[in-house]
Enzyme design. Structure first.
Site, short mmCIF file in Angstrom:
data_model
loop_
_atom_site.label_atom_id
_atom_site.label_comp_id
_atom_site.label_asym_id
_atom_site.label_seq_id
_atom_site.Cartn_x
_atom_site.Cartn_y
_atom_site.Cartn_z
N ARG A 106 -1.86 -12.61 -22.75
CA ARG A 106 -0.98 -11.78 -22.67
C ARG A 106 -0.97 -10.32 -22.55
O ARG A 106 -1.97 -9.68 -23.07
CB ARG A 106 -0.28 -11.95 -24.15
CG ARG A 106 0.80 -11.16 -24.71
CD ARG A 106 1.40 -11.46 -25.93
NE ARG A 106 2.19 -12.66 -25.89
CZ ARG A 106 3.12 -13.14 -26.88
NH1 ARG A 106 3.34 -12.11 -27.87
NH2 ARG A 106 3.51 -14.08 -27.03
N HIS A 133 7.65 -15.35 -19.58
CA HIS A 133 6.74 -15.97 -20.51
C HIS A 133 7.30 -17.50 -20.47
O HIS A 133 7.96 -18.25 -20.96
CB HIS A 133 7.83 -15.67 -21.76
CG HIS A 133 7.09 -15.61 -23.32
ND1 HIS A 133 5.79 -16.31 -23.30
CD2 HIS A 133 7.55 -15.38 -24.57
CE1 HIS A 133 5.66 -16.64 -24.49
NE2 HIS A 133 6.52 -16.22 -25.33
N GLN A 136 6.95 -20.23 -23.36
CA GLN A 136 8.36 -20.04 -24.20
C GLN A 136 9.12 -21.26 -23.50
O GLN A 136 9.93 -21.93 -24.12
CB GLN A 136 8.73 -18.66 -24.28
CG GLN A 136 9.93 -18.68 -25.03
CD GLN A 136 9.66 -18.83 -26.72
OE1 GLN A 136 8.96 -18.37 -27.09
NE2 GLN A 136 10.37 -19.74 -27.28
N ASP A 227 17.29 -13.06 -27.60
CA ASP A 227 15.80 -12.36 -27.78
C ASP A 227 16.12 -10.79 -28.21
O ASP A 227 17.26 -10.42 -27.86
CB ASP A 227 15.05 -12.62 -26.29
CG ASP A 227 13.59 -11.88 -26.56
OD1 ASP A 227 13.15 -11.84 -27.75
OD2 ASP A 227 13.04 -11.73 -25.67
N CYS A 267 13.57 -17.11 -29.20
CA CYS A 267 12.11 -17.16 -29.16
C CYS A 267 11.14 -16.72 -30.51
O CYS A 267 10.44 -17.11 -30.67
CB CYS A 267 11.65 -16.73 -27.82
SG CYS A 267 11.92 -14.82 -27.73
N ARG A 295 6.62 -25.08 -29.47
CA ARG A 295 5.69 -24.32 -28.74
C ARG A 295 4.22 -24.89 -28.74
O ARG A 295 3.53 -25.11 -27.66
CB ARG A 295 5.11 -22.70 -29.53
CG ARG A 295 6.45 -21.84 -29.32
CD ARG A 295 6.99 -21.61 -27.90
NE ARG A 295 5.77 -20.95 -27.26
CZ ARG A 295 5.37 -19.73 -27.47
NH1 ARG A 295 5.98 -18.85 -27.94
NH2 ARG A 295 4.27 -19.30 -26.60
N1 CP Z 1 7.94 -16.40 -29.22
C1 CP Z 1 6.45 -15.61 -28.96
O1 CP Z 1 5.86 -15.87 -28.13
O2 CP Z 1 6.36 -15.31 -30.24
P1 CP Z 1 4.97 -14.39 -30.59
O3 CP Z 1 5.11 -13.20 -30.11
O4 CP Z 1 4.74 -14.49 -32.06
O5 CP Z 1 3.65 -15.28 -29.80
N1 NVA Z 2 10.98 -10.27 -24.93
C1 NVA Z 2 10.10 -10.33 -26.04
C2 NVA Z 2 9.40 -11.58 -26.33
C3 NVA Z 2 8.63 -11.63 -27.60
C4 NVA Z 2 7.94 -13.03 -27.63
C5 NVA Z 2 9.17 -9.37 -26.11
O1 NVA Z 2 8.17 -9.14 -24.45
O2 NVA Z 2 8.35 -8.72 -26.78
#
Ligand code: CP
Ligand code: NVA
Length: 307
Positions: A106, A133, A136, A227, A267, A295
Protein backbone atom coordinates in the site's frame (compact mmCIF):
# COMPACT_ATOMS: atom_id res chain seq x y z
CA UNK A 1 -15.60 -27.98 -5.92
CA UNK A 2 -13.35 -25.42 -7.58
CA UNK A 3 -9.75 -26.33 -8.28
CA UNK A 4 -6.79 -23.95 -7.85
CA UNK A 5 -6.14 -21.87 -10.92
CA UNK A 6 -2.96 -19.85 -11.43
CA UNK A 7 -3.51 -16.33 -12.71
CA UNK A 8 -1.93 -15.54 -16.07
CA UNK A 9 -0.11 -12.42 -14.87
CA UNK A 10 2.47 -12.53 -12.09
CA UNK A 11 1.21 -9.38 -10.36
CA UNK A 12 -2.14 -7.88 -9.37
CA UNK A 13 -1.44 -4.16 -9.60
CA UNK A 14 -4.65 -3.14 -11.33
CA UNK A 15 -8.11 -4.56 -12.01
CA UNK A 16 -6.81 -4.65 -15.59
CA UNK A 17 -4.37 -7.41 -14.66
CA UNK A 18 -7.25 -9.90 -14.54
CA UNK A 19 -9.35 -11.22 -17.39
CA UNK A 20 -13.13 -11.39 -17.11
CA UNK A 21 -12.82 -15.14 -16.60
CA UNK A 22 -10.30 -14.65 -13.79
CA UNK A 23 -12.44 -12.08 -11.94
CA UNK A 24 -15.43 -14.42 -12.11
CA UNK A 25 -13.28 -17.31 -10.96
CA UNK A 26 -11.93 -15.38 -7.94
CA UNK A 27 -15.48 -14.37 -6.96
CA UNK A 28 -16.68 -17.99 -7.15
CA UNK A 29 -13.64 -19.21 -5.23
CA UNK A 30 -14.23 -16.53 -2.58
CA UNK A 31 -17.82 -17.78 -2.16
CA UNK A 32 -16.46 -21.29 -1.64
CA UNK A 33 -13.98 -20.09 0.96
CA UNK A 34 -16.76 -18.17 2.69
CA UNK A 35 -18.87 -21.33 2.91
CA UNK A 36 -15.90 -23.30 4.24
CA UNK A 37 -16.12 -25.56 1.21
CA UNK A 38 -12.42 -25.42 0.43
CA UNK A 39 -9.13 -25.97 2.10
CA UNK A 40 -5.80 -25.19 0.47
CA UNK A 41 -2.51 -25.99 2.11
CA UNK A 42 -0.07 -23.14 1.68
CA UNK A 43 2.07 -24.14 4.66
CA UNK A 44 5.42 -22.30 4.57
CA UNK A 45 4.14 -19.67 2.14
CA UNK A 46 4.92 -16.18 3.35
CA UNK A 47 3.12 -12.95 2.47
CA UNK A 48 5.06 -9.74 3.13
CA UNK A 49 3.03 -6.59 3.86
CA UNK A 50 4.51 -3.16 3.09
CA UNK A 51 2.07 -0.43 4.11
CA UNK A 52 3.12 3.20 3.64
CA UNK A 53 -0.40 4.29 4.61
CA UNK A 54 -2.70 3.26 7.46
CA UNK A 55 -5.03 0.30 7.11
CA UNK A 56 -7.39 -1.78 9.20
CA UNK A 57 -9.39 -3.90 6.74
CA UNK A 58 -6.76 -4.60 4.09
CA UNK A 59 -3.96 -5.40 6.51
CA UNK A 60 -6.00 -7.61 8.85
CA UNK A 61 -7.94 -9.39 6.09
CA UNK A 62 -4.66 -10.25 4.33
CA UNK A 63 -3.20 -11.57 7.59
CA UNK A 64 -6.26 -13.71 8.33
CA UNK A 65 -6.58 -14.87 4.71
CA UNK A 66 -2.99 -16.06 4.66
CA UNK A 67 -3.38 -17.77 8.00
CA UNK A 68 -6.53 -19.57 6.76
CA UNK A 69 -4.53 -20.78 3.74
CA UNK A 70 -1.97 -22.28 6.11
CA UNK A 71 0.72 -19.65 5.48
CA UNK A 72 2.07 -16.70 7.44
CA UNK A 73 2.53 -12.95 7.00
CA UNK A 74 5.38 -10.60 7.85
CA UNK A 75 4.52 -6.99 8.57
CA UNK A 76 7.32 -5.02 6.90
CA UNK A 77 6.55 -1.76 8.62
CA UNK A 78 8.43 0.88 6.57
CA UNK A 79 9.32 2.87 9.70
CA UNK A 80 11.14 -0.04 11.33
CA UNK A 81 12.68 -1.51 8.16
CA UNK A 82 15.25 0.12 5.88
CA UNK A 83 12.42 1.07 3.49
CA UNK A 84 11.74 4.14 5.65
CA UNK A 85 15.42 5.09 5.46
CA UNK A 86 15.04 5.31 1.69
CA UNK A 87 16.62 2.05 0.52
CA UNK A 88 15.95 1.93 -3.23
CA UNK A 89 12.83 0.01 -4.27
CA UNK A 90 14.85 -2.14 -6.66
CA UNK A 91 17.11 -3.33 -3.82
CA UNK A 92 14.26 -4.02 -1.38
CA UNK A 93 12.27 -5.88 -4.06
CA UNK A 94 15.18 -8.14 -5.00
CA UNK A 95 16.01 -8.94 -1.37
CA UNK A 96 12.44 -9.61 -0.24
CA UNK A 97 11.89 -11.84 -3.29
CA UNK A 98 14.41 -14.21 -1.71
CA UNK A 99 12.44 -14.47 1.56
CA UNK A 100 8.76 -13.98 0.74
CA UNK A 101 6.46 -15.78 -1.71
CA UNK A 102 4.18 -12.81 -2.38
CA UNK A 103 4.15 -9.13 -1.33
CA UNK A 104 1.18 -6.80 -0.81
CA UNK A 105 2.01 -3.09 -0.98
CA UNK A 106 0.00 0.00 0.00
CA UNK A 107 1.67 3.18 -1.11
CA UNK A 108 1.12 6.61 -2.67
CA UNK A 109 2.51 6.62 -6.23
CA UNK A 110 1.29 3.83 -8.45
CA UNK A 111 4.61 4.05 -10.31
CA UNK A 112 6.46 2.99 -7.12
CA UNK A 113 4.30 -0.14 -6.98
CA UNK A 114 5.06 -0.84 -10.65
CA UNK A 115 8.77 -0.30 -10.05
CA UNK A 116 8.63 -2.76 -7.14
CA UNK A 117 6.86 -5.35 -9.29
CA UNK A 118 9.43 -4.92 -12.08
CA UNK A 119 12.25 -5.89 -9.72
CA UNK A 120 10.40 -8.53 -7.69
CA UNK A 121 10.59 -12.10 -8.91
CA UNK A 122 7.60 -12.91 -6.66
CA UNK A 123 3.99 -11.79 -7.22
CA UNK A 124 3.10 -8.27 -6.06
CA UNK A 125 -0.42 -7.22 -5.00
CA UNK A 126 -1.74 -3.66 -4.96
CA UNK A 127 -3.12 -3.11 -1.45
CA UNK A 128 -4.08 0.48 -2.53
CA UNK A 129 -2.27 3.24 -4.36
CA UNK A 130 -3.40 6.75 -5.25
CA UNK A 131 -4.55 5.30 -8.59
CA UNK A 132 -6.31 2.03 -7.73
CA UNK A 133 -7.68 -0.25 -5.03
CA UNK A 134 -8.29 -3.47 -6.99
CA UNK A 135 -8.60 -5.82 -3.97
CA UNK A 136 -11.47 -3.64 -2.77
CA UNK A 137 -13.27 -4.00 -6.10
CA UNK A 138 -13.06 -7.82 -5.91
CA UNK A 139 -14.82 -7.77 -2.52
CA UNK A 140 -17.34 -5.21 -3.80
CA UNK A 141 -18.38 -7.30 -6.79
CA UNK A 142 -18.50 -10.41 -4.59
CA UNK A 143 -20.96 -8.52 -2.34
CA UNK A 144 -23.01 -7.44 -5.37
CA UNK A 145 -23.09 -10.99 -6.72
CA UNK A 146 -24.26 -12.36 -3.39
CA UNK A 147 -27.11 -9.87 -3.39
CA UNK A 148 -28.25 -10.00 -7.02
CA UNK A 149 -26.93 -13.50 -7.93
CA UNK A 150 -25.53 -12.29 -11.24
CA UNK A 151 -24.30 -9.01 -12.72
CA UNK A 152 -26.84 -8.81 -15.52
CA UNK A 153 -28.83 -5.55 -15.42
CA UNK A 154 -27.05 -4.35 -12.27
CA UNK A 155 -26.52 -0.56 -12.19
CA UNK A 156 -23.82 0.62 -9.80
CA UNK A 157 -23.78 4.34 -8.99
CA UNK A 158 -20.68 5.69 -7.27
CA UNK A 159 -21.22 9.12 -5.74
CA UNK A 160 -18.13 11.08 -4.77
CA UNK A 161 -14.54 11.65 -5.75
CA UNK A 162 -13.15 10.14 -8.96
CA UNK A 163 -10.52 8.38 -6.82
CA UNK A 164 -8.66 5.07 -6.50
CA UNK A 165 -11.78 3.19 -5.34
CA UNK A 166 -13.85 4.64 -8.20
CA UNK A 167 -11.10 3.70 -10.70
CA UNK A 168 -11.01 0.04 -9.68
CA UNK A 169 -14.82 -0.13 -9.69
CA UNK A 170 -14.87 1.31 -13.21
CA UNK A 171 -12.27 -1.16 -14.51
CA UNK A 172 -13.66 -4.21 -12.73
CA UNK A 173 -17.17 -3.12 -13.75
CA UNK A 174 -16.00 -2.99 -17.37
CA UNK A 175 -14.59 -6.53 -17.12
CA UNK A 176 -17.93 -7.74 -15.76
CA UNK A 177 -20.05 -5.61 -18.15
CA UNK A 178 -21.78 -3.91 -15.21
CA UNK A 179 -23.28 -0.47 -15.81
CA UNK A 180 -21.23 1.98 -13.74
CA UNK A 181 -22.31 5.59 -13.20
CA UNK A 182 -19.91 7.98 -11.52
CA UNK A 183 -21.52 11.10 -10.03
CA UNK A 184 -18.80 13.58 -9.07
CA UNK A 185 -18.36 17.37 -8.94
CA UNK A 186 -16.97 18.76 -12.20
CA UNK A 187 -13.38 19.20 -10.96
CA UNK A 188 -13.11 15.69 -9.50
CA UNK A 189 -13.44 13.41 -12.52
CA UNK A 190 -11.93 9.93 -12.67
CA UNK A 191 -8.53 9.64 -14.35
CA UNK A 192 -8.94 9.91 -18.18
CA UNK A 193 -6.60 6.93 -18.71
CA UNK A 194 -8.88 4.75 -16.56
CA UNK A 195 -11.95 5.89 -18.48
CA UNK A 196 -10.22 5.23 -21.80
CA UNK A 197 -9.17 1.72 -20.74
CA UNK A 198 -12.67 0.92 -19.44
CA UNK A 199 -14.27 2.10 -22.69
CA UNK A 200 -11.93 -0.19 -24.63
CA UNK A 201 -13.20 -3.15 -22.56
CA UNK A 202 -16.92 -2.31 -22.48
CA UNK A 203 -18.70 -3.63 -25.55
CA UNK A 204 -21.41 -1.04 -25.02
CA UNK A 205 -20.37 2.63 -24.62
CA UNK A 206 -23.52 3.45 -22.63
CA UNK A 207 -22.47 1.24 -19.74
CA UNK A 208 -20.06 3.84 -18.33
CA UNK A 209 -21.56 7.22 -17.48
CA UNK A 210 -19.79 10.17 -15.90
CA UNK A 211 -22.40 12.48 -14.37
CA UNK A 212 -22.54 15.48 -12.08
CA UNK A 213 -26.02 15.28 -10.59
CA UNK A 214 -26.34 12.56 -7.93
CA UNK A 215 -30.15 12.68 -8.13
CA UNK A 216 -30.12 11.74 -11.81
CA UNK A 217 -27.32 9.22 -11.32
CA UNK A 218 -29.22 7.18 -8.71
CA UNK A 219 -32.42 6.78 -10.75
CA UNK A 220 -33.05 3.03 -11.02
CA UNK A 221 -29.63 2.17 -9.53
CA UNK A 222 -29.26 -1.15 -7.70
CA UNK A 223 -26.08 -0.29 -5.83
CA UNK A 224 -25.21 3.09 -4.30
CA UNK A 225 -21.55 3.35 -3.40
CA UNK A 226 -19.47 6.09 -1.85
CA UNK A 227 -16.03 6.68 -0.37
CA UNK A 228 -14.35 9.53 1.50
CA UNK A 229 -14.08 12.83 -0.36
CA UNK A 230 -10.45 13.31 0.69
CA UNK A 231 -8.28 10.22 0.42
CA UNK A 232 -5.18 9.45 2.47
CA UNK A 233 -2.54 11.98 1.50
CA UNK A 234 -5.15 14.63 0.64
CA UNK A 235 -5.91 15.66 4.22
CA UNK A 236 -4.63 19.19 3.47
CA UNK A 237 -7.45 19.60 0.88
CA UNK A 238 -10.19 18.49 3.24
CA UNK A 239 -11.78 21.83 4.02
CA UNK A 240 -11.89 22.86 0.36
CA UNK A 241 -13.15 19.48 -0.84
CA UNK A 242 -15.91 19.36 1.78
CA UNK A 243 -17.28 22.54 0.17
CA UNK A 244 -16.91 21.22 -3.40
CA UNK A 245 -18.77 18.02 -2.52
CA UNK A 246 -21.73 19.77 -0.92
CA UNK A 247 -24.83 17.96 -2.27
CA UNK A 248 -23.00 14.64 -2.87
CA UNK A 249 -23.92 13.04 0.48
CA UNK A 250 -25.77 9.71 0.30
CA UNK A 251 -28.74 10.42 2.55
CA UNK A 252 -32.20 8.85 2.92
CA UNK A 253 -33.73 11.18 0.30
CA UNK A 254 -31.20 10.14 -2.33
CA UNK A 255 -31.64 6.46 -1.45
CA UNK A 256 -35.40 6.78 -2.07
CA UNK A 257 -34.69 7.75 -5.69
CA UNK A 258 -32.77 4.52 -6.40
CA UNK A 259 -34.34 1.14 -7.15
CA UNK A 260 -36.53 0.00 -4.23
CA UNK A 261 -34.23 -3.01 -3.63
CA UNK A 262 -31.03 -1.01 -3.90
CA UNK A 263 -28.16 -1.74 -1.53
CA UNK A 264 -25.61 0.65 -0.08
CA UNK A 265 -21.85 0.08 -0.14
CA UNK A 266 -18.90 2.00 1.30
CA UNK A 267 -15.33 0.68 1.35
CA UNK A 268 -14.77 2.23 4.84
CA UNK A 269 -13.45 4.01 6.78
CA UNK A 270 -16.31 6.52 6.50
CA UNK A 271 -16.78 10.07 7.61
CA UNK A 272 -20.36 9.80 8.83
CA UNK A 273 -22.54 12.79 7.91
CA UNK A 274 -20.06 13.82 5.18
CA UNK A 275 -20.19 11.42 2.19
CA UNK A 276 -22.92 9.30 3.82
CA UNK A 277 -25.32 9.79 6.70
CA UNK A 278 -25.27 7.74 9.84
CA UNK A 279 -28.88 6.67 9.15
CA UNK A 280 -27.96 5.24 5.71
CA UNK A 281 -24.93 3.34 7.04
CA UNK A 282 -27.12 1.78 9.72
CA UNK A 283 -30.15 1.19 7.46
CA UNK A 284 -31.41 -2.23 6.39
CA UNK A 285 -30.20 -1.46 2.85
CA UNK A 286 -26.61 -1.21 3.99
CA UNK A 287 -24.34 -4.13 3.08
CA UNK A 288 -21.28 -2.22 4.24
CA UNK A 289 -20.19 -4.70 6.91
CA UNK A 290 -20.82 -7.73 4.66
CA UNK A 291 -18.67 -5.90 2.11
CA UNK A 292 -15.91 -5.44 4.72
CA UNK A 293 -16.09 -9.14 5.61
CA UNK A 294 -15.83 -10.03 1.94
CA UNK A 295 -12.38 -8.41 1.77
CA UNK A 296 -11.17 -11.51 3.64
CA UNK A 297 -12.82 -14.06 1.35
CA UNK A 298 -11.90 -12.24 -1.86
CA UNK A 299 -8.25 -11.88 -0.82
CA UNK A 300 -8.06 -15.50 0.31
CA UNK A 301 -9.26 -16.46 -3.17
CA UNK A 302 -6.82 -14.04 -4.83
CA UNK A 303 -3.86 -15.42 -2.86
CA UNK A 304 -4.88 -18.99 -3.65
CA UNK A 305 -4.56 -18.12 -7.35
CA UNK A 306 -1.11 -16.54 -7.07
CA UNK A 307 1.13 -19.50 -6.25
N1 CP B 1 -11.28 -0.28 2.66
C1 CP B 1 -10.00 -0.34 3.08
O1 CP B 1 -9.09 -0.57 2.29
O2 CP B 1 -9.85 -0.15 4.40
P1 CP B 1 -8.47 0.01 5.16
O3 CP B 1 -7.90 1.35 4.79
O4 CP B 1 -8.83 -0.08 6.63
O5 CP B 1 -7.55 -1.09 4.74
N1 NVA C 1 -10.01 6.52 -1.22
C1 NVA C 1 -9.61 6.12 0.11
C2 NVA C 1 -9.85 4.67 0.30
C3 NVA C 1 -9.51 4.15 1.67
C4 NVA C 1 -9.73 2.67 1.79
C5 NVA C 1 -8.16 6.47 0.32
O1 NVA C 1 -7.35 6.26 -0.59
O2 NVA C 1 -7.83 6.98 1.40
Amino acid sequence: MLKPYKLKKKDFLSSLDLSTKEVNYIIELAKNFKNNDLSFDYKNKVLGLIFDKSSTRTRVSFQVAMSRLGGTTIDLNPTTSQIGRGEPIKDTARVLSRYCDVIAIRTFNHSDLEEYARWSTKPVINALTDLEHPCQALADFLTIKEEFLDFKNVVLTFIGDGNNVAHSLILCGALLSVEVRIACPKGFLPNPYVIKKAREIYKNDNLLKIMHDPHTAVQGANVLYTDVWSSMGEEYQKEEKDKEFNGFTIDSDLVKKADKDAIILHCLPAYREKEITNAVIESDKSRIFEQAENRLHAQQALLACMF
